[in-house]
Design a protein around this motif. Structure first.
Motif, PDB file in Angstrom:
ATOM      1  N   GLY A 136      19.796  30.712  60.767  1.00  0.00           N
ATOM      2  CA  GLY A 136      18.666  31.628  60.731  1.00  0.00           C
ATOM      3  C   GLY A 136      18.194  32.001  62.125  1.00  0.00           C
ATOM      4  N   GLY A 137      17.525  33.150  62.203  1.00  0.00           N
ATOM      5  CA  GLY A 137      16.967  33.601  63.467  1.00  0.00           C
ATOM      6  C   GLY A 137      15.497  33.243  63.578  1.00  0.00           C
ATOM      7  N   LEU A 138      14.838  33.849  64.533  1.00  0.00           N
ATOM      8  CA  LEU A 138      13.425  33.565  64.769  1.00  0.00           C
ATOM      9  C   LEU A 138      12.558  33.940  63.563  1.00  0.00           C
ATOM     10  CD1 LEU A 138      11.375  32.503  66.790  1.00  0.00           C
ATOM     11  CD2 LEU A 138      11.168  34.824  67.721  1.00  0.00           C
ATOM     12  N   PRO A 139      12.786  35.100  62.906  1.00  0.00           N
ATOM     13  CA  PRO A 139      11.981  35.405  61.715  1.00  0.00           C
ATOM     14  C   PRO A 139      12.167  34.364  60.602  1.00  0.00           C
ATOM     15  CG  PRO A 139      13.071  37.373  62.519  1.00  0.00           C
ATOM     16  CD  PRO A 139      13.664  36.230  63.276  1.00  0.00           C
ATOM     17  N   ASP A 140      13.387  33.894  60.398  1.00  0.00           N
ATOM     18  CA  ASP A 140      13.620  32.872  59.376  1.00  0.00           C
ATOM     19  C   ASP A 140      12.934  31.559  59.750  1.00  0.00           C
ATOM     20  OD1 ASP A 140      15.260  34.544  57.803  1.00  0.00           O
ATOM     21  OD2 ASP A 140      16.958  34.119  59.119  1.00  0.00           O
ATOM     22  N   ALA A 183       9.096  35.797  48.781  1.00  0.00           N
ATOM     23  CA  ALA A 183       7.989  36.694  49.088  1.00  0.00           C
ATOM     24  C   ALA A 183       7.922  37.010  50.583  1.00  0.00           C
ATOM     25  CB  ALA A 183       6.673  36.062  48.623  1.00  0.00           C
ATOM     26  N   LEU A 184       8.146  36.023  51.437  1.00  0.00           N
ATOM     27  CA  LEU A 184       8.089  36.250  52.884  1.00  0.00           C
ATOM     28  C   LEU A 184       9.216  37.161  53.361  1.00  0.00           C
ATOM     29  CD1 LEU A 184       7.180  32.643  54.101  1.00  0.00           C
ATOM     30  CD2 LEU A 184       5.703  34.661  54.135  1.00  0.00           C
ATOM     31  N   VAL A 185      10.395  36.988  52.792  1.00  0.00           N
ATOM     32  CA  VAL A 185      11.509  37.866  53.166  1.00  0.00           C
ATOM     33  C   VAL A 185      11.247  39.291  52.696  1.00  0.00           C
ATOM     34  CG1 VAL A 185      13.966  38.338  52.797  1.00  0.00           C
ATOM     35  CG2 VAL A 185      13.195  36.000  53.250  1.00  0.00           C
ATOM     36  N   GLU A 186      10.715  39.434  51.487  1.00  0.00           N
ATOM     37  CA  GLU A 186      10.402  40.778  50.986  1.00  0.00           C
ATOM     38  C   GLU A 186       9.307  41.436  51.827  1.00  0.00           C
ATOM     39  OE1 GLU A 186      11.724  42.648  48.610  1.00  0.00           O
ATOM     40  OE2 GLU A 186      13.291  41.153  48.274  1.00  0.00           O
ATOM     41  N   ALA A 187       8.405  40.609  52.368  1.00  0.00           N
ATOM     42  CA  ALA A 187       7.339  41.151  53.214  1.00  0.00           C
ATOM     43  C   ALA A 187       7.817  41.470  54.626  1.00  0.00           C
ATOM     44  CB  ALA A 187       6.175  40.165  53.269  1.00  0.00           C
ATOM     45  N   GLY A 188       9.063  41.105  54.942  1.00  0.00           N
ATOM     46  CA  GLY A 188       9.627  41.429  56.244  1.00  0.00           C
ATOM     47  C   GLY A 188       9.488  40.348  57.287  1.00  0.00           C
ATOM     48  N   SER A 192      16.647  36.090  55.700  1.00  0.00           N
ATOM     49  CA  SER A 192      17.567  35.515  54.728  1.00  0.00           C
ATOM     50  C   SER A 192      16.803  34.610  53.778  1.00  0.00           C
ATOM     51  CB  SER A 192      18.675  34.719  55.434  1.00  0.00           C
ATOM     52  OG  SER A 192      19.468  34.013  54.490  1.00  0.00           O
ATOM     53  N   VAL A 193      16.816  34.970  52.498  1.00  0.00           N
ATOM     54  CA  VAL A 193      16.143  34.136  51.492  1.00  0.00           C
ATOM     55  C   VAL A 193      16.820  32.772  51.410  1.00  0.00           C
ATOM     56  CG1 VAL A 193      15.552  33.923  49.045  1.00  0.00           C
ATOM     57  CG2 VAL A 193      15.410  36.143  50.173  1.00  0.00           C
ATOM     58  N   ASP A 194      18.135  32.747  51.484  1.00  0.00           N
ATOM     59  CA  ASP A 194      18.868  31.483  51.358  1.00  0.00           C
ATOM     60  C   ASP A 194      18.507  30.522  52.480  1.00  0.00           C
ATOM     61  OD1 ASP A 194      20.100  32.472  49.130  1.00  0.00           O
ATOM     62  OD2 ASP A 194      21.917  33.118  50.185  1.00  0.00           O
ATOM     63  N   VAL A 195      18.470  31.031  53.720  1.00  0.00           N
ATOM     64  CA  VAL A 195      18.174  30.163  54.868  1.00  0.00           C
ATOM     65  C   VAL A 195      16.761  29.599  54.756  1.00  0.00           C
ATOM     66  CG1 VAL A 195      17.789  30.112  57.357  1.00  0.00           C
ATOM     67  CG2 VAL A 195      19.814  31.241  56.420  1.00  0.00           C
TER      68      VAL A 195
END
Length: 253
Positions: A136-140, A183-188, A192-195
């Motif tokens: 995962g990256g910083l957003p994940d 929800a967080l991934v959908e909000a941007g 990655s939902v999986d990560v």
């Protein structure tokens, strides 16, 4: 010598060892060595994950037995280390029974406890460290931190609403983690939902319980090993069911 007091002290120390997550062979050997240090030749100690039996025969030939039931517990490495150190000291010094009983009784009270803020921070930081390991990256990482905080809140404050059943509590926390990750991934915030989901669920994985089960298999404590393995499998099943339910709910909404 007051053998009732001696037996109570030894059983209490064994109880603290088990409650802190000590292995069965460690508990039995520690209690046996402690009773040997106070002059008893053939004490009998039998432990399984939720019960401890200690039996001695006094020099007058009178048998005395104590049983302690151990409730559901996790692993407290610091308390386990303190119990081990105290047991070694008692075996070497063999102080009076009153002094030994006072030292054993003080074990839980003398333990430093982390505040809820620090505990919640740990629940957030652990998934944040796992996220880069899973690609995962910083957003994940940020999303995993927030999901971990939510799981920590559920574990610390949700007992009165979720209940004390470990299986059900783990399933609810897994569902919250999976739903919030989606929800967080959908909000941007995450990518990655999986990560995010896997990183958060890592704080619920019963790794210590499964490791102790394998260790007890090698030590020959088959009954205890099977019990711990079954418990680890149930917790893993609760994680899987909760995560599936959380993602299904997120998909519907």
């Amino acid at each position: 010598m007051d053998y009732d007091k001696l037996l109570n002290m030894a059983a209490e120390l064994g109880y603290q060892l088990m409650y802190s997550g000590g292995e069965i062979y460690r508990v039995e050997e520690s209690v046996r060595r402690l009773l040997h240090a106070y002059g008893l030749e053939n004490p009998e100690v039998f432990a399984i994950p939720n019960c401890l039996l200690v039996s001695i025969i006094t020099p007058q030939g009178h048998p005395i037995t104590r049983m302690r039931r151990v409730p559901a517990h996790g692993t407290d490495i610091e308390l386990l280390e303190r119990c081990n150190s105290l047991c070694r000291r008692l075996c070497v010094d063999a102080p009076t029974l009153d002094e030994a009983q006072a030292a054993v009784s003080a074990l839980p009270q003398d333990m430093p406890r982390h505040s809820h803020r620090m505990t919640l921070l740990g629940y957030g930081v652990a998934p944040a460290f796992f996220a880069p390991l899973f690609g995962g990256g910083l957003p994940d990482t940020a999303a995993s931190f927030l999901s971990g905080l939510a799981v920590g809140v559920c574990l610390l404050y949700g007992r009165r609403f979720i209940g004390a059943n470990h299986f059900f509590r783990t399933a609810v926390c897994s569902a919250v983690a999976a739903f919030l990750a989606l929800a967080l991934v959908e909000a941007g915030l995450g990518r990655s939902v999986d990560v995010v989901t896997i990183s958060t669920l890592m704080v619920l994985v019963p790794g210590v319980a499964l490791t102790n089960a394998m260790r007890e298999i090698m030590a020959g404590d088959t009954f205890s090993a099977l019990s711990r393995t079954a418990d680890a499998i149930l917790i893993a099943s609760a994680i899987a069911l909760g995560a599936a339910a959380g993602q299904a709910l997120g998909g519907l909404l």
